[in-house]
Design a protein around this motif. Structure first.
Motif, PDB file in Angstrom:
ATOM      1  N   LYS A 211       4.938  -6.166   2.525  1.00 15.29           N
ATOM      2  CA  LYS A 211       4.852  -6.630   1.144  1.00 15.29           C
ATOM      3  C   LYS A 211       3.455  -7.055   0.720  1.00 15.29           C
ATOM      4  CE  LYS A 211       7.073  -9.744  -2.178  1.00 15.29           C
ATOM      5  NZ  LYS A 211       8.078 -10.803  -2.407  1.00 15.29           N
ATOM      6  N   ALA A 212       2.841  -8.020   1.421  1.00 14.96           N
ATOM      7  CA  ALA A 212       1.605  -8.621   0.920  1.00 14.96           C
ATOM      8  C   ALA A 212       0.457  -7.617   0.818  1.00 14.96           C
ATOM      9  CB  ALA A 212       1.205  -9.801   1.801  1.00 14.96           C
ATOM     10  N   LEU A 213       0.188  -6.905   1.893  1.00 15.50           N
ATOM     11  CA  LEU A 213      -0.916  -5.940   1.871  1.00 15.50           C
ATOM     12  C   LEU A 213      -0.670  -4.797   0.873  1.00 15.50           C
ATOM     13  CD1 LEU A 213      -1.609  -5.981   5.677  1.00 15.50           C
ATOM     14  CD2 LEU A 213      -3.305  -6.567   3.937  1.00 15.50           C
ATOM     15  N   PRO A 214       0.521  -4.204   0.837  1.00 13.05           N
ATOM     16  CA  PRO A 214       0.765  -3.156  -0.159  1.00 13.05           C
ATOM     17  C   PRO A 214       0.667  -3.659  -1.595  1.00 13.05           C
ATOM     18  CG  PRO A 214       2.398  -3.033   1.588  1.00 13.05           C
ATOM     19  CD  PRO A 214       1.639  -4.307   1.795  1.00 13.05           C
ATOM     20  N   GLN A 215       1.123  -4.905  -1.845  1.00 12.72           N
ATOM     21  CA  GLN A 215       1.025  -5.408  -3.214  1.00 12.72           C
ATOM     22  C   GLN A 215      -0.422  -5.665  -3.605  1.00 12.72           C
ATOM     23  OE1 GLN A 215       3.826  -8.715  -3.753  1.00 12.72           O
ATOM     24  NE2 GLN A 215       5.298  -7.268  -4.605  1.00 12.72           N
ATOM     25  N   VAL A 216      -1.226  -6.156  -2.697  1.00 11.24           N
ATOM     26  CA  VAL A 216      -2.650  -6.325  -2.989  1.00 11.24           C
ATOM     27  C   VAL A 216      -3.272  -4.967  -3.300  1.00 11.24           C
ATOM     28  CG1 VAL A 216      -4.887  -6.921  -1.966  1.00 11.24           C
ATOM     29  CG2 VAL A 216      -2.953  -8.493  -1.751  1.00 11.24           C
ATOM     30  N   GLU A 217      -2.872  -3.933  -2.560  1.00  8.11           N
ATOM     31  CA  GLU A 217      -3.369  -2.587  -2.854  1.00  8.11           C
ATOM     32  C   GLU A 217      -2.946  -2.143  -4.254  1.00  8.11           C
ATOM     33  OE1 GLU A 217      -2.475   0.353   0.098  1.00  8.11           O
ATOM     34  OE2 GLU A 217      -4.324  -0.158   1.157  1.00  8.11           O
ATOM     35  N   GLU A 218      -1.694  -2.381  -4.613  1.00  7.90           N
ATOM     36  CA  GLU A 218      -1.233  -2.040  -5.963  1.00  7.90           C
ATOM     37  C   GLU A 218      -2.118  -2.670  -7.030  1.00  7.90           C
ATOM     38  OE1 GLU A 218       3.537  -1.494  -6.238  1.00  7.90           O
ATOM     39  OE2 GLU A 218       2.824  -3.552  -5.989  1.00  7.90           O
ATOM     40  N   LEU A 219      -2.376  -3.950  -6.876  1.00  3.27           N
ATOM     41  CA  LEU A 219      -3.144  -4.686  -7.882  1.00  3.27           C
ATOM     42  C   LEU A 219      -4.574  -4.165  -7.982  1.00  3.27           C
ATOM     43  CD1 LEU A 219      -1.710  -8.186  -6.975  1.00  3.27           C
ATOM     44  CD2 LEU A 219      -1.383  -7.004  -9.169  1.00  3.27           C
ATOM     45  N   LEU A 220      -5.114  -3.738  -6.858  1.00  2.00           N
ATOM     46  CA  LEU A 220      -6.490  -3.239  -6.851  1.00  2.00           C
ATOM     47  C   LEU A 220      -6.583  -1.783  -7.295  1.00  2.00           C
ATOM     48  CD1 LEU A 220      -7.635  -4.857  -3.494  1.00  2.00           C
ATOM     49  CD2 LEU A 220      -8.476  -5.467  -5.771  1.00  2.00           C
ATOM     50  N   ILE A 221      -5.486  -1.033  -7.215  1.00  2.00           N
ATOM     51  CA  ILE A 221      -5.501   0.389  -7.560  1.00  2.00           C
ATOM     52  C   ILE A 221      -5.050   0.645  -8.999  1.00  2.00           C
ATOM     53  CG2 ILE A 221      -4.384   2.622  -7.080  1.00  2.00           C
ATOM     54  CD1 ILE A 221      -4.281   1.767  -4.128  1.00  2.00           C
ATOM     55  N   ASP A 222      -4.048  -0.102  -9.457  1.00  2.00           N
ATOM     56  CA  ASP A 222      -3.330   0.277 -10.679  1.00  2.00           C
ATOM     57  C   ASP A 222      -3.762  -0.456 -11.948  1.00  2.00           C
ATOM     58  OD1 ASP A 222      -1.886   1.943  -9.043  1.00  2.00           O
ATOM     59  OD2 ASP A 222      -0.173   0.579  -8.844  1.00  2.00           O
ATOM     60  N   TYR A 223      -4.682  -1.430 -11.854  1.00  2.00           N
ATOM     61  CA  TYR A 223      -4.951  -2.271 -13.024  1.00  2.00           C
ATOM     62  C   TYR A 223      -6.419  -2.299 -13.442  1.00  2.00           C
ATOM     63  CZ  TYR A 223      -0.128  -3.544 -12.516  1.00  2.00           C
ATOM     64  OH  TYR A 223       1.243  -3.472 -12.450  1.00  2.00           O
ATOM     65  N   GLY A 224      -7.158  -1.290 -13.041  1.00  2.00           N
ATOM     66  CA  GLY A 224      -8.547  -1.221 -13.463  1.00  2.00           C
ATOM     67  C   GLY A 224      -9.421  -2.191 -12.692  1.00  2.00           C
ATOM     68  N   PRO A 225     -10.658  -2.408 -13.167  1.00  2.00           N
ATOM     69  CA  PRO A 225     -11.581  -3.313 -12.457  1.00  2.00           C
ATOM     70  C   PRO A 225     -11.046  -4.744 -12.406  1.00  2.00           C
ATOM     71  CG  PRO A 225     -12.726  -1.976 -14.096  1.00  2.00           C
ATOM     72  CD  PRO A 225     -11.271  -1.796 -14.347  1.00  2.00           C
ATOM     73  N   ILE A 226     -11.006  -5.307 -11.221  1.00  2.00           N
ATOM     74  CA  ILE A 226     -10.588  -6.698 -11.018  1.00  2.00           C
ATOM     75  C   ILE A 226     -11.830  -7.507 -10.651  1.00  2.00           C
ATOM     76  CG2 ILE A 226      -9.107  -8.260  -9.697  1.00  2.00           C
ATOM     77  CD1 ILE A 226      -7.578  -6.266 -11.483  1.00  2.00           C
ATOM     78  N   GLY A 227     -12.087  -8.566 -11.403  1.00  2.00           N
ATOM     79  CA  GLY A 227     -13.288  -9.369 -11.153  1.00  2.00           C
ATOM     80  C   GLY A 227     -13.230 -10.124  -9.849  1.00  2.00           C
ATOM     81  N   LEU A 228     -12.039 -10.660  -9.523  1.00  2.00           N
ATOM     82  CA  LEU A 228     -11.905 -11.420  -8.279  1.00  2.00           C
ATOM     83  C   LEU A 228     -10.451 -11.456  -7.848  1.00  2.00           C
ATOM     84  CD1 LEU A 228     -10.692 -14.601  -8.901  1.00  2.00           C
ATOM     85  CD2 LEU A 228     -12.869 -14.663 -10.125  1.00  2.00           C
ATOM     86  N   MET A 229     -10.251 -11.534  -6.542  1.00  2.00           N
ATOM     87  CA  MET A 229      -8.937 -11.783  -5.957  1.00  2.00           C
ATOM     88  C   MET A 229      -8.925 -13.229  -5.475  1.00  2.00           C
ATOM     89  SD  MET A 229      -6.822  -9.207  -6.198  1.00  2.00           S
ATOM     90  CE  MET A 229      -5.556  -9.835  -5.082  1.00  2.00           C
ATOM     91  N   TRP A 230      -7.980 -14.001  -6.029  1.00  2.00           N
ATOM     92  CA  TRP A 230      -7.900 -15.433  -5.734  1.00  2.00           C
ATOM     93  C   TRP A 230      -6.702 -15.640  -4.804  1.00  2.00           C
ATOM     94  CZ3 TRP A 230      -6.474 -20.424  -5.389  1.00  2.00           C
ATOM     95  CH2 TRP A 230      -7.418 -21.420  -5.687  1.00  2.00           C
ATOM     96  N   PHE A 231      -6.990 -15.705  -3.509  1.00  3.56           N
ATOM     97  CA  PHE A 231      -5.943 -15.909  -2.504  1.00  3.56           C
ATOM     98  C   PHE A 231      -5.680 -17.402  -2.310  1.00  3.56           C
ATOM     99  CE2 PHE A 231      -7.871 -11.769  -1.426  1.00  3.56           C
ATOM    100  CZ  PHE A 231      -6.735 -10.975  -1.397  1.00  3.56           C
ATOM    101  N   ASP A 232      -4.602 -17.731  -1.605  1.00  2.00           N
ATOM    102  CA  ASP A 232      -4.231 -19.147  -1.445  1.00  2.00           C
ATOM    103  C   ASP A 232      -3.639 -19.387  -0.056  1.00  2.00           C
ATOM    104  OD1 ASP A 232      -4.041 -21.756  -2.254  1.00  2.00           O
ATOM    105  OD2 ASP A 232      -2.441 -21.444  -3.714  1.00  2.00           O
ATOM    106  N   CYS A 233      -3.840 -20.611   0.435  1.00  2.10           N
ATOM    107  CA  CYS A 233      -3.287 -21.060   1.720  1.00  2.10           C
ATOM    108  C   CYS A 233      -3.815 -20.239   2.895  1.00  2.10           C
ATOM    109  CB  CYS A 233      -1.758 -21.039   1.714  1.00  2.10           C
ATOM    110  SG  CYS A 233      -1.023 -22.168   0.508  1.00  2.10           S
TER     111      CYS A 233
END
Length: 604
Positions: A211-233
């Motif tokens: 789940k976690a790694l594939p969803q991060v890939e989705e967000l980075l592939i499908d939504y255009g330029p992302i300025g930052l990934m804000w992870f937690d914990c």
């Protein structure tokens, strides 16, 4: 490896055995280029929004005891099936992505961070990896992240994505949910308690790969330029796990920033101290301070403990002066609407930045420390020093301490004509006096620009005592001596020193005075103590002068009390030493100390 391969679990044993490249984060030559926009931005907006926003801290008519409303599933011990049933009813008909982004723009924010998945595991976008999402589980016809990405591009705002990678209370193999999945890693379990447990580690890594790694890939592939990934914990994963996420961000979007909470500084482009931290000791060159407008991050009914515009703007100035970025959080209602109080507070900050943004955007931290009257920021490329004056000098003459560089001119922000420049003169080798008697005062901070001459800025870092105003010495900034004594977490009620369990522990400050004659001062101490846990005696000294005092009950830890303990005199020009030292303990600890104020007075 492709996304669908992770969904079947193919290949993750191979990935686990990869050698962690030791130069992954150390020799990143692209860092300065990648983070340039973020350094320029200085101010951003956070949005915490999910099914918890719909619940608003309430479950079955009862208020759930949780500091943050987004933790309601964990704190309320809500079974995953019941929480999922509630989440299925989320229908945010008032959500308007463009309106959210326009509010961010009016606030003066340059980037917007939105929760794509919080600890509850619910995706606030159209995830193909898992059906537990707003579009599939709740059947909402819009993809909020897609619409926000489009609105951000249209308005010139950078989009950042919050993703809870280490905790997911919906997935049967992740961390945090031991109510439904007793074999899981507990929400408060330490890393070292489970990492050598083969079953727990394998199950957790299955969650990461399913789940976690594939969803991060989705967000980075499908939504255009992302300025930052804000992870937690990030303290809940090991280096090897962090590399998996770090690699994907760098491979899929090389210009995307990564925050410290992926794991730690080694994997990050910038740092994050505690949430809502009023006082801080930044250890990274690039760092970000995040704050709520009230108490909770997600919307909570009855959360009316709003910070004032003065507090928010003061925090913006304090963070910028320490070379950091400030991010303020808004928690929309479950239906997607943003309340009027949040709007008003953010627009007030935006109005201040519209007037004074020159002194915030694109600046560096203060090169001369923190003056008694406020803060400073600095633009080396323009040779401009900005004075952010919070406490106005009573006599109309502002003392700028610690600067030996020449000054071409001083002006109020916005003044263009030469005749509007302020009279300024050097007083001694390190100080300047600016005539501000004609300057109209801003409601929150009056901003002046000093255009310096010469290529090098010369400064004296020893704080100067200014006899025309109160002088505050914060315990957080003092030198600490004694076993156990330490800075607290910096949050409201805890922005002082704590752990005063050794009777002779001390906090010390040094400052300089340029007054040739004596200056008499009332001594005011701000501390917290409770009768059953603290108490005793301490001594406050100024050079060779001393005052002995008894600690009194202020109502408990975090309840600051302020009282005057006597008068002392600064007898000469030069360097002086101020100290608070314990004498005796009446209980487990002496007190928590926040600050000492020297209030100059004329002797009658």
């Amino acid at each position: 490896m492709k996304r669908d391969e992770y969904m079947d679990g193919a290949g993750w044993e191979q990935e686990r055995s990869d050698i962690i490249p030791t130069d992954l984060w150390v020799n990143d030559r692209d860092h300065n280029r990648r983070i340039a926009w973020w350094r320029e931005a200085r101010f951003g907006l956070f949005v915490h929004w999910g099914p918890y926003s719909m619940l608003g801290g309430m479950w079955k008519g009862e208020r759930v005891d949780a500091n943050y409303a987004e933790h309601i599933q964990l704190r309320g011990k809500i079974p995953v099936a019941e929480y999922a049933e509630a989440a299925a009813g989320m229908n945010p008909e008032a959500f308007d992505a463009h309106e959210w982004v326009l509010l961010a723009k009016r606030s003066g924010a340059k980037y917007l961070i939105v929760t794509a998945k919080h600890h509850d595991g619910f995706a606030m976008y159209d995830s193909k990896v898992c059906d537990y999402s707003i579009t599939r589980h709740a059947n909402f016809p819009k993809d909020p992240i897609k619409e926000l990405a489009e609105a951000c591009r249209a308005e010139g705002i950078r989009l950042g994505i919050y993703y809870s990678h280490a905790m997911d209370w919906h997935h049967p193999d992740s961390q945090g949910n031991t109510l439904d999945y007793p074999g899981n890693i507990g929400a408060w379990d330490q890393l070292e308690d489970w990492i050598d447990d083969q079953d727990k580690r394998e199950r957790f890594e299955r969650y990461l790969h399913e789940k976690a790694l594939p969803q991060v890939e989705e967000l980075l592939i499908d939504y255009g330029p992302i300025g930052l990934m804000w992870f937690d914990c990030g303290h809940k994963i090991i280096d090897e796990h962090a590399v998996w996420f770090h690699d994907r961000v760098r491979r899929l979007q090389p210009d995307c920033l990564i925050n410290k909470r992926l794991r730690d500084d080694r994997f990050a482009d910038y740092g994050n101290p505690h949430d809502n931290q009023l006082r801080f000791h930044p250890v990274q060159q690039d760092w970000e301070s995040i704050h709520t407008l009230n108490d909770s991050w997600g919307f909570r009914y009855g959360d009316d403990h709003w910070k004032s515009p003065e507090e928010l703007i003061d925090q913006l100035l304090r963070v910028a002066a320490a070379n950091g970025n400030l991010v303020l959080n808004v928690g929309p209602l479950g239906n997607g609407a943003i309340d009027e109080t949040s709007r008003s507070l953010l627009e007030t900050v935006g109005s201040f930045l519209e007037r004074n943004g020159e002194a915030i955007y694109g600046t560096s931290g203060s090169p001369i420390g923190t003056p008694q009257w406020g803060y400073c920021t600095w633009k080396p490329e323009g040779n401009s020093l900005y004075l952010l004056v919070r406490d106005w000098p009573q006599d109309g003459y502002l003392i700028l301490p610690g600067l030996a560089s020449g000054v071409q001119y001083a002006r109020v922000i916005g003044a263009k004509a030469k005749e509007d420049r302020l009279a300024i003169r050097q007083i001694g080798p390190w100080d300047w006096q600016i005539d501000v008697r004609s300057v109209p005062q801003d409601a929150y901070a009056t901003v002046l620009e000093l255009k310096l001459s010469g290529e090098q800025l010369e400064s004296n870092g020893t704080p100067r005592f200014i006899s025309s105003m109160p002088n505050t010495f914060w315990a957080y900034d003092g030198a600490i001596e004694g076993e156990g004594l330490r800075c607290d977490n910096g949050k409201r009620g805890h922005d002082g020193v704590t752990g005063w369990t050794a009777p002779n522990a001390a906090v010390r400050w040094a400052f300089r005075s340029e007054e040739e004659g004596p200056v008499h001062c009332r001594i005011i101490v701000t501390l917290s103590a409770s009768a059953d846990q603290a108490g005793g005696r301490f001594e406050l000294s100024l050079d060779e002068q001393k005052l002995a005092c008894t600690v009194y009950d202020t109502g408990g830890d975090g309840c600051w009390g302020e009282y005057e303990i006597g008068r002392l005199t600064i007898r000469r020009a030069g360097i002086h030493h101020l100290e608070v030292r314990g004498i005796s303990l009446a209980s487990d600890a002496l007190m928590n100390l926040r600050k000492v104020t020297l209030l100059p007075v004329k002797e009658e």
